[in-house]
Design a protein around this motif. Sequence first.
Motif: not given
Length: 87
Positions: A22-23, A25-32
Amino acid sequence: MATDISTLVGIILMCVGSLMVGWGLILCYTTKGEYYNADEVQAMVAAEILEEKKKKEEDDLMFDDIGAEIGQAGPGKKKKKGPLISD
């Protein structure tokens, strides 16, 4: 009893793994979209090298000035280092 402990350990590990995914995925989404192409990386590396060269030159000048003040060899006069030969 042993089955209960292994089940508990398995559940804990699954929870920890799920949290890590989950963490991630959150990092991948916010640094897209934040990536560097080869030109930008090369420019950053060149800037770092240039900065290190300037700092080294400043340090060399500072030590040369200190050496000249106490009567040692000034700029341009460096002692040659050769092989040591015993007599």
